[in-house]
Design an enzyme around this catalytic site. Structure first.
Site, PDB file in Angstrom:
ATOM      1  N   ASN A 383       0.953  -1.272  -0.044  1.00 43.22           N
ATOM      2  CA  ASN A 383      -0.139   0.015   0.039  1.00 43.22           C
ATOM      3  C   ASN A 383       0.779   1.337   0.082  1.00 43.22           C
ATOM      4  OD1 ASN A 383      -1.750   1.963   0.387  1.00 43.22           O
ATOM      5  ND2 ASN A 383      -2.717   1.250   2.216  1.00 43.22           N
ATOM      6  N   ASP A 384       1.427   1.683   1.300  1.00 44.06           N
ATOM      7  CA  ASP A 384       2.278   3.014   1.213  1.00 44.06           C
ATOM      8  C   ASP A 384       3.659   2.908   0.352  1.00 44.06           C
ATOM      9  OD1 ASP A 384       0.429   3.702   3.040  1.00 44.06           O
ATOM     10  OD2 ASP A 384       1.565   2.903   4.632  1.00 44.06           O
ATOM     11  N   VAL A 385       3.815   1.821  -0.264  1.00 43.55           N
ATOM     12  CA  VAL A 385       5.271   1.857  -0.825  1.00 43.55           C
ATOM     13  C   VAL A 385       4.756   1.982  -2.377  1.00 43.55           C
ATOM     14  CG1 VAL A 385       6.266   0.251   0.603  1.00 43.55           C
ATOM     15  CG2 VAL A 385       5.116  -0.604  -1.314  1.00 43.55           C
ATOM     16  N   VAL A 386       3.642   2.188  -2.699  1.00 47.03           N
ATOM     17  CA  VAL A 386       3.320   2.531  -4.158  1.00 47.03           C
ATOM     18  C   VAL A 386       2.246   3.807  -4.078  1.00 47.03           C
ATOM     19  CG1 VAL A 386       3.414   0.264  -5.010  1.00 47.03           C
ATOM     20  CG2 VAL A 386       1.270   0.622  -3.911  1.00 47.03           C
ATOM     21  N   ALA A 424       0.298   3.841   7.248  1.00 44.80           N
ATOM     22  CA  ALA A 424       0.530   5.276   7.740  1.00 44.80           C
ATOM     23  C   ALA A 424      -0.801   5.878   7.837  1.00 44.80           C
ATOM     24  CB  ALA A 424       1.392   5.742   6.337  1.00 44.80           C
TER      25      ALA A 424
END
Lengths: 458, 99
Positions: A383-386, A424
């Protein structure tokens, strides 16, 4: 006689450890590295048993037997998804060994004040705090307790006061003979600080913390080397300490955060503030057969796995998808973000377990340039890494974090249970793009559905 | 004091060596690297043997040493075995061609 051979044995053991770390740089030599590391350890143990001052063997041999009897099944029976937990547990035991030896040395009363006592203080401080911190990390990873950050008001002040108190007592013990209560109080404070250290750490920050605890365990062993005046311990401990430190620095960089930020939980507070602003916006979704036909007509696919893949145990189904697509002549690659998962390199191990060749697993810097020429980016449990907000929105807490440029692919498909935000707590702009399809469901079942459709259409 | 000074030099050099070596490890192998270095940190087993094997050690010292030997051995064995188990899974060639 043995006095002359012993330094040579220890020297060879040191060479073994250095080569073990060196050969780790390439998958082709890594297994050799493990073997040379094992030989190094064996030499160290045998060499120590042969020392003239070691006369009482019975309990040592029983201890070696019990340790092996517990350690071996632990290593073989733990599923691969549980490697982060096992590593945390293993850190706890190593650190506890250092701490107990430090305690025994202290009560023997043979450690002089000044430098040797300073080393002993560092050894026991790091040993005990790493023990409780690792046990807590284990409990969080094993989900014996909530993985979210546990915070309360004034937490940082309390934690820092505990650490300061421990350091003050430690300093006192170094400078002059301290009263009887000093050492037990010191141990209690160290144990307590370990708990305080990991309490506010959330699941996604675990890679940094595990690497840091690894480093502490190494430094504790090196400090023991100073107490015992043993260079082998110093070398092995220093190697381990720097390995853990550099890994945690890499992890911090991959999250665009500083050490203090990770350790003192500022992120957790920001996140709770951001959750409220998440608005309901329309997304496009697709079924497994629609997803299958899009993949079928693609020429290049990049899969982006995240912790969700590990939770759903989807790696073997992903392997089937990989086989089905490569059989059709479609180029399939995997993009691995440095902090995907719960420890450094977690995704690589899981995909390797599923028999995906490791030359298809590419790091962020290698693969980011390929996204614009890629037909489909398939995000599974990440999720947050993209999240493209990390590039565009200066007000976002994740602004500046290096991300995988999934949004630049021609079509993006995201397998996700629901629209809930990631760790996050920030809404992901990727989900609302015109070229994004949301595939709602369990990662394993959804991928299985796609594989079935692909098999049927052939 | 001289031997401590020497020890500090050894520590510094080994730490820099560790930095240089680990920097070259590809992220692909970060998990096995961590479990390997974890196993190496169990070199504490040396200290544990020395403490528990001493001639005129107190019971307290022997008990602590005994527990430390168990802990450190567990760490060594689990660390090396899990590292090897992971590394065995890393294969380069396409699975079809190996069969």
């Amino acid at each position: 006689m043995i006095e002359n051979v012993l330094p040579a044995i220890y020297l060879l053991a040191s060479v073994g450890f250095i080569l073990a770390v060196k050969w780790m740089n390439n998958p082709a030599t890594a297994r050799r590295g493990v073997i040379i590391g094992e030989i190094g350890m064996l030499l160290a143990v045998i060499g120590t048993l042969l020392r003239p001052e070691v006369v009482e063997y019975r309990w040592i041999l029983i201890g070696l037997g019990i340790g092996s009897a517990i350690g071996a099944p632990l290593a073989y029976l733990m599923p691969m998804t549980a490697v982060p937990q096992l590593t945390a547990l293993s850190h706890a035991f190593g650190a506890m060994a250092s701490a107990l030896i430090g305690t025994a040395e202290f009560y023997k009363g043979s450690v002089p004040l000044g430098f040797p006592m300073g080393a002993l203080v560092i050894e026991t401080l790091l040993g005990f705090l790493t023990t409780t911190a690792s046990i807590l990390a284990f409990a969080k990873l094993q989900e014996l307790m909530p993985t979210r950050p546990l915070t309360y008001k004034g937490q940082n002040v309390v934690s820092l006061s505990i650490l300061t108190a421990a350091i003050v007592i430690g300093g006192w013990m170094v400078a002059s003979p301290a009263p009887q209560w000093a050492f037990p109080a010191f141990i209690t404070l160290a144990l307590l600080f370990g708990i305080m250290l990991v309490m506010p750490i959330g699941g996604a920050d675990m890679p940094t913390v595990i690497a840091l605890l690894n480093s502490y365990a190494g430094v504790a062993a090196a400090a023991m080397g100073f107490v015992l005046n043993n260079r082998l311990l110093i070398i092995a401990g220093a190697l381990n300490g720097s390995a853990g430190l550099i890994l945690s620095i890499i992890m911090c960089k991959a999250m665009n955060r500083s050490f203090t930020n990770v350790l003192f939980g500022a992120f957790g507070q920001l996140a709770t503030a951001a959750v409220g602003t998440v608005a309901q916006r329309p997304v496009r979704s697709a079924t497994p057969d629609e997803a299958a036909s899009i993949l079928d007509s693609a020429r290049s696919v990049i899969v982006i796995p995240g912790y969700g893949m590990a939770v759903a145990q989807a790696q073997h189904k992903i392997r089937e998808l990989y086989d089905a697509l490569t059989k059709r002549g479609i180029d399939v690659k995997f993009a691995i973000h440095p902090v995907a998962g719960r420890m450094p390199g977690h995704m690589n191990v899981l995909l390797a377990e599923a028999d995906i060749p490791y030359d298809k697993l590419l790091e962020m810097d290698e693969i980011n340039g390929d996204f614009p020429n890629t037909d489909v980016a398939l995000v599974i449990g990440a999720n947050d890494v993209v999240n493209p907000l990390a590039r565009t929105d200066k007000t976002s807490p994740i602004y500046g974090t290096p991300i995988l440029d999934a949004d630049r692919a021609r079509t993006v498909m995201v397998i996700k249970r629901s629209m809930s935000p990631g760790f996050a707590g920030i809404d992901n702009e990727l989900y609302y793009m015109n070229n994004t399809l949301m595939l709602f469901g369990d990662a394993k079942n959804f991928v299985a559905g796609i594989v079935k459709e692909l098999a049927g259409s052939h | 004091m001289q031997s401590y000074e020497f020890g500090l030099y050894v520590f510094m050099l080994a730490a820099f060596l560790g930095f240089e070596l680990v920097k070259r490890v590809s992220p692909l192998l970060h998990t096995p690297l961590m479990s390997l270095s974890n196993a190496i940190s169990a070199i504490a087993v040396v200290g544990a043997i020395l403490i528990s094997g001493e001639k005129d050690a107190s019971t307290f010292q022997r008990v602590l040493g005994f527990v430390a030997v168990i802990c450190a051995t567990l760490n060594v064995v689990a660390g090396y075995l899990i590292t090897d188990r992971m590394l065995r899974m890393f294969r380069k060639r396409e699975p079809e061609k190996t069969k």
